[in-house]
Design an enzyme around this catalytic site. Sequence first.
Site, mmCIF file in Angstrom:
data_model
loop_
_atom_site.group_PDB
_atom_site.id
_atom_site.type_symbol
_atom_site.label_atom_id
_atom_site.label_comp_id
_atom_site.label_asym_id
_atom_site.label_seq_id
_atom_site.Cartn_x
_atom_site.Cartn_y
_atom_site.Cartn_z
ATOM 1 N N ASP A 82 1.364 76.752 45.277
ATOM 2 C CA ASP A 82 -0.037 76.894 44.871
ATOM 3 C C ASP A 82 -0.273 77.869 43.725
ATOM 4 O OD1 ASP A 82 -2.483 75.572 45.532
ATOM 5 O OD2 ASP A 82 -3.299 77.530 46.053
ATOM 6 N N HIS A 96 -5.556 78.606 49.754
ATOM 7 C CA HIS A 96 -4.548 79.111 48.819
ATOM 8 C C HIS A 96 -3.243 79.465 49.526
ATOM 9 C CE1 HIS A 96 -2.763 81.090 45.441
ATOM 10 N NE2 HIS A 96 -2.911 82.319 45.918
ATOM 11 N N SER A 107 2.141 81.972 44.873
ATOM 12 C CA SER A 107 1.255 82.639 43.923
ATOM 13 C C SER A 107 2.070 83.529 42.988
ATOM 14 C CB SER A 107 0.189 83.425 44.690
ATOM 15 O OG SER A 107 -0.885 83.764 43.854
#
Length: 422
Positions: A237, A368, A211
């Site tokens: 991700d 996630h 992220s």
Amino acid sequence: MSDLQKAFVKARLAKLPPDIPIPEENDESSAAGRGTGTGTIEEEDFDSSSTSSASSTGTVVPSAAQNLFARPSFPRSQRKDSNDSLTWREFFAREIYIERDSDDLHVVHHAYITPPSGSGPLFVTHHGAGSSGLSFAACAVEIRKILPEAGILSLDARHHGDTTVESINGESKGPDYHLETLSRDLVAVIRGTQAQMAWDTLPDIVLVGHSLGGAVITDVAKGGELGAKLLAYAVLDVVEGSAIDALQSMDTYLSTRPTRFSSLSSAIEWHFRSRTIRNATSARVSVPSLLTEETTPSDPSRPWVWRTNLAETKSFWEDWFIGLSRKFIEAKGGKLLLLAGTDRLDKELMIAQMQGKYSLQVLPLSGHFIQEDQPAKTARFLVDFFKRNDRTPLVLPPKVGDIMASNAMEKGFGAKTGGKRA
């Protein structure tokens, strides 16, 4: 329906295969005891939707049979102590502190490390906003199962985990989360680790970022400060297009998640039951580092609060992600994009992927937090990615032309010396 018709239908039905059982969604967490334990959780704090992982909506298509959003039910024998915290010592060899002064601030960087052995690579991991270095704890163990000589360095970003920032002159400043600042921090931690570990030179490095961490490691790769020691980098991700879109829903997410917990066990349980983290072992080691216990809590029944105020990062969100796709494609070194769903790809990355400019792997059963939900599969992808980019020289057999030329020279030399070798 006549008796003859009924007999015909029964005969056809008997030939059909039995119902196929639907597999468990997350096979990795079963080994860790998928249960959530005896720790209680306040009913008003519970969020059973998968949207608590802000950018992971749409990854799994639910069905009535899968019952994805039901609260899990577990045998009583599996519930005892299943929400107890796990310490970093079960996942890393040691922790280190690196002190430095920067922009009138005294920063004490904190990181976890298991050093590489021999000529093994060093995987340097950077977590996402609101997480900590222990977000990669379970994955780090799995990497070393596959590649025992590998090392792992996992840092806490500033204002996260045990990394602290204090003003030198006493002036109060708001937190600095600029991408440039976080990138300098990452390089400083790597160089500081080299000094503390007394390495003459850095080992080959594979940067791994989840992220926000993906944006940081891509910026470092693009900047080229690690030189030839940067072997490759992997982004987990996050892509520019979907990240910018997901930011629109972050305010809603922050307003709906719990602000307090009665205990660490209840916080672990919330992360697992809300599907924010889908692997029980990873939740037990990473979640405690996200919270701190207030000395004089405003609510004594729930003294545990978030260590990092994510709302303070809002003004930096666009700085993190705008231009990420282009930098990812243009930076030198091997490139891996590991996603929880192909719906996250934006146009620029889709074109680059079709042109073979980077490797793409998808873990559709993850949320996630890919490295936490499926640490073993993530580790396997990362190790395979390293091996494809390993520069260790190979000993190749000589070419046929070289062998023939060598033989010809030997024959010529033998003729000049009367067949005798010197």
